[in-house]
Design a protein around this motif. Structure first.
Motif, PDB file in Angstrom:
ATOM      1  N   GLY A  94       0.839  -1.189   0.000  1.00  0.00           N
ATOM      2  CA  GLY A  94       0.000   0.000   0.000  1.00  0.00           C
ATOM      3  C   GLY A  94       0.873   1.238   0.000  1.00  0.00           C
ATOM      4  N   ARG A  95       0.270   2.372  -0.301  1.00  0.00           N
ATOM      5  CA  ARG A  95       1.039   3.620  -0.255  1.00  0.00           C
ATOM      6  C   ARG A  95       0.178   4.744   0.296  1.00  0.00           C
ATOM      7  NH1 ARG A  95      -0.247   6.207  -5.197  1.00  0.00           N
ATOM      8  NH2 ARG A  95      -1.278   4.701  -6.550  1.00  0.00           N
ATOM      9  N   PRO A 104      -7.514  15.092  11.204  1.00  0.00           N
ATOM     10  CA  PRO A 104      -6.707  14.331  12.161  1.00  0.00           C
ATOM     11  C   PRO A 104      -7.209  12.924  12.494  1.00  0.00           C
ATOM     12  CG  PRO A 104      -7.808  16.161  13.243  1.00  0.00           C
ATOM     13  CD  PRO A 104      -8.068  16.305  11.779  1.00  0.00           C
ATOM     14  N   SER A 105      -8.385  12.542  12.057  1.00  0.00           N
ATOM     15  CA  SER A 105      -8.895  11.231  12.449  1.00  0.00           C
ATOM     16  C   SER A 105      -8.796  10.165  11.358  1.00  0.00           C
ATOM     17  CB  SER A 105     -10.347  11.350  12.929  1.00  0.00           C
ATOM     18  OG  SER A 105     -11.163  11.842  11.889  1.00  0.00           O
ATOM     19  N   TRP A 106      -8.223  10.491  10.191  1.00  0.00           N
ATOM     20  CA  TRP A 106      -8.023   9.457   9.185  1.00  0.00           C
ATOM     21  C   TRP A 106      -6.877   9.795   8.243  1.00  0.00           C
ATOM     22  CZ3 TRP A 106     -12.182  12.826   8.479  1.00  0.00           C
ATOM     23  CH2 TRP A 106     -12.253  13.498   7.264  1.00  0.00           C
ATOM     24  N   ARG A 107      -6.333   8.746   7.621  1.00  0.00           N
ATOM     25  CA  ARG A 107      -5.303   8.859   6.585  1.00  0.00           C
ATOM     26  C   ARG A 107      -5.782   8.087   5.366  1.00  0.00           C
ATOM     27  NH1 ARG A 107       0.319   7.592   9.905  1.00  0.00           N
ATOM     28  NH2 ARG A 107       0.195   9.414  11.271  1.00  0.00           N
ATOM     29  N   VAL A 108      -5.430   8.575   4.187  1.00  0.00           N
ATOM     30  CA  VAL A 108      -5.859   7.934   2.944  1.00  0.00           C
ATOM     31  C   VAL A 108      -4.664   7.203   2.322  1.00  0.00           C
ATOM     32  CG1 VAL A 108      -6.906   8.273   0.665  1.00  0.00           C
ATOM     33  CG2 VAL A 108      -7.519   9.795   2.575  1.00  0.00           C
ATOM     34  N   TYR A 109      -4.900   5.964   1.905  1.00  0.00           N
ATOM     35  CA  TYR A 109      -3.888   5.118   1.279  1.00  0.00           C
ATOM     36  C   TYR A 109      -4.433   4.597  -0.039  1.00  0.00           C
ATOM     37  CZ  TYR A 109      -1.974   5.055   5.985  1.00  0.00           C
ATOM     38  OH  TYR A 109      -1.471   5.432   7.202  1.00  0.00           O
ATOM     39  N   ALA A 110      -3.559   4.022  -0.838  1.00  0.00           N
ATOM     40  CA  ALA A 110      -3.958   3.261  -2.022  1.00  0.00           C
ATOM     41  C   ALA A 110      -3.523   1.823  -1.806  1.00  0.00           C
ATOM     42  CB  ALA A 110      -3.307   3.821  -3.280  1.00  0.00           C
ATOM     43  N   PRO A 116      -8.328   3.765  -3.400  1.00  0.00           N
ATOM     44  CA  PRO A 116      -8.166   4.477  -2.139  1.00  0.00           C
ATOM     45  C   PRO A 116      -8.865   3.749  -0.993  1.00  0.00           C
ATOM     46  CG  PRO A 116      -8.970   5.935  -3.864  1.00  0.00           C
ATOM     47  CD  PRO A 116      -9.070   4.546  -4.378  1.00  0.00           C
ATOM     48  N   PHE A 117      -8.257   3.772   0.178  1.00  0.00           N
ATOM     49  CA  PHE A 117      -8.902   3.301   1.398  1.00  0.00           C
ATOM     50  C   PHE A 117      -8.368   4.129   2.541  1.00  0.00           C
ATOM     51  CE2 PHE A 117      -5.042   0.792   1.408  1.00  0.00           C
ATOM     52  CZ  PHE A 117      -4.708   0.640   2.745  1.00  0.00           C
ATOM     53  N   CYS A 118      -9.115   4.174   3.636  1.00  0.00           N
ATOM     54  CA  CYS A 118      -8.723   4.994   4.777  1.00  0.00           C
ATOM     55  C   CYS A 118      -8.463   4.142   6.011  1.00  0.00           C
ATOM     56  CB  CYS A 118      -9.828   6.000   5.111  1.00  0.00           C
ATOM     57  SG  CYS A 118     -10.136   7.198   3.817  1.00  0.00           S
ATOM     58  N   LEU A 119      -7.457   4.549   6.766  1.00  0.00           N
ATOM     59  CA  LEU A 119      -7.307   4.083   8.137  1.00  0.00           C
ATOM     60  C   LEU A 119      -7.900   5.169   9.002  1.00  0.00           C
ATOM     61  CD1 LEU A 119      -3.661   2.649   8.307  1.00  0.00           C
ATOM     62  CD2 LEU A 119      -5.807   1.427   7.894  1.00  0.00           C
ATOM     63  N   CYS A 120      -8.941   4.829   9.759  1.00  0.00           N
ATOM     64  CA  CYS A 120      -9.678   5.786  10.584  1.00  0.00           C
ATOM     65  C   CYS A 120      -9.443   5.463  12.050  1.00  0.00           C
ATOM     66  CB  CYS A 120     -11.168   5.688  10.286  1.00  0.00           C
ATOM     67  SG  CYS A 120     -11.589   5.930   8.554  1.00  0.00           S
ATOM     68  N   LEU A 121      -9.060   6.469  12.824  1.00  0.00           N
ATOM     69  CA  LEU A 121      -8.846   6.250  14.253  1.00  0.00           C
ATOM     70  C   LEU A 121     -10.174   6.016  14.960  1.00  0.00           C
ATOM     71  CD1 LEU A 121      -6.144   8.928  15.164  1.00  0.00           C
ATOM     72  CD2 LEU A 121      -5.853   6.463  14.902  1.00  0.00           C
ATOM     73  N   GLU A 122     -10.212   4.987  15.797  1.00  0.00           N
ATOM     74  CA  GLU A 122     -11.396   4.705  16.601  1.00  0.00           C
ATOM     75  C   GLU A 122     -11.484   5.701  17.745  1.00  0.00           C
ATOM     76  OE1 GLU A 122     -10.529   0.682  17.751  1.00  0.00           O
ATOM     77  OE2 GLU A 122     -11.730  -0.101  16.106  1.00  0.00           O
ATOM     78  N   GLY A 123     -12.706   6.016  18.125  1.00  0.00           N
ATOM     79  CA  GLY A 123     -12.945   6.844  19.301  1.00  0.00           C
ATOM     80  C   GLY A 123     -12.464   8.185  19.149  1.00  0.00           C
TER      81      GLY A 123
END
Length: 123
Positions: A94-95, A104-110, A116-123
């Protein structure tokens, strides 16, 4: 009215098994026995959640954040922190497309096929 439930979400890719391995490793899910070379499904989440990967030899990855090939869908993956997940995403092919500077609550990756997909912080 009859009941409706989600069966799977499918992503086009030139490499269904490779993309299934990418998401399967991140999520800890397994490839289903019914998979073949043109359609691979992974599952293992709560509630019967599934992701499928469909052979599309002419797949053109979306451009991010804008451009001639718009994204048509993306997957949000919830994580407790970036430090424990981002190195694995990058090691699997991934990149990072966009960090949390503007949100501040998510980052976008490929993913390896460019979705595209996101890593989203819980809580």
């Amino acid at each position: 009215m009859s009941s409706v439930r989600l069966g799977t979400i499918a992503l086009d890719t030139p490499d269904p098994r490779g993309l299934a391995a990418f998401y399967g490793t991140l999520l800890g899910w397994e490839v289903e026995d019914s998979s073949d070379e043109e359609w691979v499904t992974i599952s293992g989440g709560s509630g019967g959640a599934r992701l499928s990967f469909q052979l599309a030899a002419d797949h053109v990855p979306p451009t991010w954040p804008a451009g001639p090939v718009p994204q048509q869908a993306h997957v949000d993956l919830h994580v407790s922190d970036y430090a424990g997940t981002e190195p694995q995403v990058l090691a699997l092919g991934g990149r990072l497309l966009e960090d949390e500077t503007d949100h501040p609550s998510w980052r976008v990756y490929a993913d390896p096929s460019g979705h595209p997909f996101c890593l989203c912080l819980e809580g």
